[in-house]
Design a protein around this motif. Structure first.
Motif, short mmCIF file in Angstrom:
data_model
loop_
_atom_site.label_atom_id
_atom_site.label_comp_id
_atom_site.label_asym_id
_atom_site.label_seq_id
_atom_site.Cartn_x
_atom_site.Cartn_y
_atom_site.Cartn_z
N ARG A 11 -5.95 0.46 4.59
CA ARG A 11 -7.21 -0.29 4.48
C ARG A 11 -6.98 -1.74 4.90
O ARG A 11 -7.86 -2.38 5.50
CB ARG A 11 -7.72 -0.23 3.03
N TRP A 12 -5.81 -2.26 4.58
CA TRP A 12 -5.47 -3.63 4.95
C TRP A 12 -5.55 -3.83 6.45
O TRP A 12 -6.17 -4.78 6.94
CB TRP A 12 -4.08 -3.98 4.46
N PHE A 13 -4.94 -2.93 7.22
CA PHE A 13 -4.94 -3.05 8.68
C PHE A 13 -6.36 -2.97 9.22
O PHE A 13 -6.79 -3.79 10.02
CB PHE A 13 -4.08 -1.96 9.31
N GLU B 227 0.86 -1.19 0.00
CA GLU B 227 0.00 0.00 0.00
C GLU B 227 0.90 1.24 0.00
O GLU B 227 1.63 1.47 0.97
CB GLU B 227 -0.89 0.02 1.25
N PRO B 228 0.87 2.04 -1.05
CA PRO B 228 1.75 3.22 -1.11
C PRO B 228 1.61 4.16 0.08
O PRO B 228 2.62 4.64 0.61
CB PRO B 228 1.33 3.90 -2.42
N GLY B 229 0.38 4.43 0.51
CA GLY B 229 0.18 5.34 1.64
C GLY B 229 0.75 4.79 2.93
O GLY B 229 1.34 5.53 3.73
N THR B 230 0.59 3.49 3.14
CA THR B 230 1.15 2.84 4.33
C THR B 230 2.67 2.89 4.30
O THR B 230 3.31 3.25 5.30
CB THR B 230 0.68 1.38 4.40
N LEU B 231 3.24 2.56 3.16
CA LEU B 231 4.70 2.56 3.03
C LEU B 231 5.27 3.95 3.27
O LEU B 231 6.28 4.12 3.96
CB LEU B 231 5.10 2.05 1.66
N ALA B 232 4.60 4.97 2.73
CA ALA B 232 5.06 6.35 2.93
C ALA B 232 5.03 6.73 4.40
O ALA B 232 5.95 7.39 4.90
CB ALA B 232 4.19 7.31 2.11
N ALA B 233 3.98 6.33 5.12
CA ALA B 233 3.88 6.64 6.55
C ALA B 233 4.96 5.93 7.35
O ALA B 233 5.54 6.52 8.28
CB ALA B 233 2.50 6.22 7.07
N THR C 217 1.43 3.54 15.80
CA THR C 217 0.32 3.03 16.61
C THR C 217 -0.77 2.41 15.73
O THR C 217 -0.86 2.67 14.53
CB THR C 217 -0.31 4.15 17.46
N PHE C 218 -1.62 1.60 16.36
CA PHE C 218 -2.78 1.03 15.66
C PHE C 218 -3.62 2.16 15.04
O PHE C 218 -4.08 2.05 13.91
CB PHE C 218 -3.64 0.25 16.64
N LYS C 219 -3.82 3.24 15.80
CA LYS C 219 -4.66 4.33 15.32
C LYS C 219 -4.06 4.98 14.08
O LYS C 219 -4.77 5.31 13.13
CB LYS C 219 -4.85 5.38 16.43
N GLU C 220 -2.75 5.15 14.09
CA GLU C 220 -2.07 5.75 12.93
C GLU C 220 -2.13 4.82 11.72
O GLU C 220 -2.31 5.27 10.58
CB GLU C 220 -0.62 6.07 13.29
N LEU C 221 -2.02 3.52 11.96
CA LEU C 221 -2.12 2.55 10.87
C LEU C 221 -3.52 2.54 10.27
O LEU C 221 -3.69 2.45 9.05
CB LEU C 221 -1.78 1.15 11.37
N GLU C 222 -4.51 2.64 11.14
CA GLU C 222 -5.90 2.62 10.67
C GLU C 222 -6.17 3.77 9.69
O GLU C 222 -6.92 3.62 8.72
CB GLU C 222 -6.86 2.72 11.85
N LYS C 223 -5.55 4.91 9.92
CA LYS C 223 -5.78 6.08 9.08
C LYS C 223 -5.22 5.91 7.67
O LYS C 223 -5.76 6.48 6.72
CB LYS C 223 -5.16 7.33 9.72
#
Length: 247
Positions: A167-169, A135-141, A158-164
Motif C-alpha cells: 500500500r505504501w508503494f 509492511e509484512p506482506g512487502t517484506l515477505a515478497a 518490478t513496480f507492478k509486483e510492488l503495487e500488488k
C-alpha cells in the motif's frame, strides 16, 4: 622442539574452536510482526540520489511510522527537496495532511495543512523510498524474490509486483510511467532479524519519462532505528486544515 610444536598446534585448535560463529538473523517477517504493537513504531532517515553523468542529491527525508497489529497505522514524514522549504506530511489511516513545501503559499489564509486522500509520502514520495520494510506482506515478497547471504537480502522486484503487495508503494508513487520497471534492492538485517537499512535503485524513467532522465538511475538509501519505540501520531488541529489546494 616436537613438544613446542605440539603445544602451538593445540593452542591454535583451541582458538579456532572458541571463536564465536557469526549469528544468523532470525526470520525477518516474524521479527517484524513481533514489533507491530499499537502505540509503538520505528524511525527512519533517507537520502535520494540521481546518478547519471554524476551524482545529484535529490532529497533527504526523516520520519516515523506508528504501528497497529497489521502494520502501519500512521506516519509523520518531513522531506527536503532542492531549495524549497521542508514539507511535512502526517497520515492517519487513509487520510494525509501536508504542510509547507510547495503548498506554503497556496493555502487559504489561516490554513497550514492540506487534507488529501492518502499520500503518506506527500509530494516527497515521488523521490522517496519505494520499499517499506514495515509492511509484512512487502517484506515477505522481498524475501521470496531475493537471496539471503549472511545478514543481507538482495533481489529485484518490478513496480507492478510492488503495487500488488505494498500500500505504501501504491500511495507514494500513484503516477508512474512503466510498471515493468525493476527495482534492485538490498536489505540489511540485525541479528534479531529486523531491517536496519534498505538500499534500492531503479531507472529514473520508470517514474519521470523525460529525455533529461534517460540513462539515469534513482537510488534511495534508508536507515531504520528504534524498532518498537513508543509513538503517538495525531492529525493536525481541524481549524488549521483545508481541502482547498489553491490554483
Amino acid at each position: 622442539m616436537k613438544k613446542t610444536i605440539t603445544v602451538l598446534i593445540a593452542g591454535c585448535a583451541f582458538l579456532v574452536t572458541a571463536a564465536p560463529a557469526q549469528a544468523t538473523p532470525k526470520d525477518p517477517v516474524r521479527a517484524l510482526k513481533s514489533k507491530l504493537v499499537s502505540g509503538h513504531g520505528v524511525r527512519f532517515t533517507e537520502t535520494t540520489t540521481l546518478i547519471g553523468d554524476g551524482k545529484v542529491k535529490l532529497q533527504s527525508r526523516k520520519g516515523t511510522f506508528q504501528f497497529n497489529a497489521k502494520g502501519i497505522a500512521a506516519s509523520d514524514i518531513t522531506s527536503k527537496t532542492g531549495p524549497t522549504e521542508p514539507e511535512r506530511t502526517i497520515s492517519v489511516g487513509k487520510v494525509s495532511y501536508t504542510s509547507g513545501g510547495i503548498w506554503k503559499e497556496r493555502l487559504p489564509d489561516g490554513k497550514t495543512w492540506l487534507k488529501t486522500g492518502g499520500m503518506p509520502g506527500g509530494a516527497g514520495g515521488f523521490y522517496g523510498q519505494v520499499i517499506n520494510p514495515a509492511e509484512p506482506g512487502t517484506l515477505a515478497a522481498l524475501i521470496k524474490k531475493g537471496k539471503l547471504s549472511g545478514s543481507t537480502i538482495t533481489g529485484k522486484i518490478t513496480f507492478k509486483e510492488l503495487e500488488k503487495v505494498s500500500r505504501w508503494f501504491d500511495a507514494s508513487i500513484p503516477l508512474r510511467m512503466h510498471d515493468d520497471t525493476k527495482v534492485t534492492y538490498t536489505l540489511s538485517l540485525t541479528s534479531a532479524g529486523l531491517v536496519s537499512r534498505v538500499r534500492s535503485s531503479y531507472a529514473a524513467t520508470g517514474v519521470f519519462d523525460k529525455s533529461g532522465f534517460d540513462g539515469k538511475t534513482i537510488t534511495i538509501d534508508s536507515r531504520f532505528t528504534g524498532w518498537g519505540v513508543k509513538v503517538s501520531i495525531k492529525a493536525p488541529d481541524p481549524e488549521t486544515v483545508t481541502t482547498d489546494a489553491g490554483s
